[in-house]
Scaffold this motif. Sequence first.
Motif, PDB file in Angstrom:
ATOM      1  N   VAL A  69      40.261  46.441  39.787  1.00 17.10           N
ATOM      2  CA  VAL A  69      40.973  45.229  39.983  1.00 17.10           C
ATOM      3  C   VAL A  69      39.991  44.090  39.999  1.00 17.10           C
ATOM      4  N   LYS A  93      45.822  40.729  37.294  1.00 17.20           N
ATOM      5  CA  LYS A  93      45.573  39.844  38.425  1.00 17.20           C
ATOM      6  C   LYS A  93      44.734  38.615  38.099  1.00 17.20           C
ATOM      7  N   GLU A 110      47.034  36.587  42.397  1.00 17.98           N
ATOM      8  CA  GLU A 110      48.292  36.977  42.371  1.00 17.98           C
ATOM      9  C   GLU A 110      48.345  38.063  41.301  1.00 17.98           C
ATOM     10  N   ARG A 111      49.109  38.941  41.374  1.00 17.37           N
ATOM     11  CA  ARG A 111      49.140  40.249  40.572  1.00 17.37           C
ATOM     12  C   ARG A 111      50.679  39.840  39.939  1.00 17.37           C
TER      13      ARG A 111
END
Length: 319
Positions: A16, A238, A243-244
């Motif tokens: 991520v 992401k 925010e995903r």
Amino acid sequence: MTQPSSADMTFDSSLVDVQRSFSSTDTNTTSSTGKENMPPSDHSDPVSAPTSQFKDVSTDELYSEWAATYDTDGNILQFIDDLQMTDLLEQFVSLCCAQDLDSNDYRLDILDLGCGTGRNTLKLLQTPWPTDRDVNVHGWDGSQAMLDLARTKCANAVSSSASTKMVMEFAAVDISNPENVPKQYDDLFNGLISTLVLEHIEIETFFAIVARLLKPGAHALITNMHSDMGRLSRAGYKAATGERYRATSYIYTPQETVEAAAAAGLDLVGEIDEVAVDGRMIDGGVLDNGVRVEKGGVREGARKWVGTKVWYGMMLRKR
């Protein structure tokens, strides 16, 4: 029909990064049997990410957010798709050119269905085509941001093509519903490719559209995320804000794909290709097929998938 994957997520921080996909490797999903799947055993210290931390969006919205970094974020699935498409496209072009054309029509219409940023559309344009044929390559996608990138990427390839009869056309088409596909394109295309798209569409809908668009005897080249990966994964992105985003993702086995295609009037040509992640794809080296890959093209987080089938592809022919 296989149900969309869902359920709570777990995250591997190695995957991520800001403005990168979290690849579907960050998720637990629910398979068609309804059993919850656990993350790969070599996940290190996964951090729970409740469903509420995700913004559920349409597939078009997801890929519009992802567009700017889609080609460069080191995603293992795209990397393998690129490797496999080199040989598959040569076979595809050969099959398209072998068709008997109407004596008054030497034009080949080829469609990249769900073309995205033009990653494989560009390869279509760069693959040698017969100089005695007019070749119209069409790129369709539901994301305008992706299409804008595709137009820019492919413009130079068309202008510098060895064939002066090469034409490129892009159009915004949402293929999640057959009603969105203009009927003027029915039975138009001499060939169609659709790469890493099927995951996001109900399989009956997808192949109904493919069968509608192809001329009888025409071929389709289809690639998709393997069910062995899909049971543990889901595509997502992401943003810089943290925010995903995630969209609907379906799990289809290679055999289910062949059966659904056959039900729509599309028969398998040759064999299904299935590819597992090889550590050399991450570390660099010469793969079993003789292709040399350099270290750095794939993120380190992909190492958890070594030995797992993540990709499959097939050639189909419309009856």
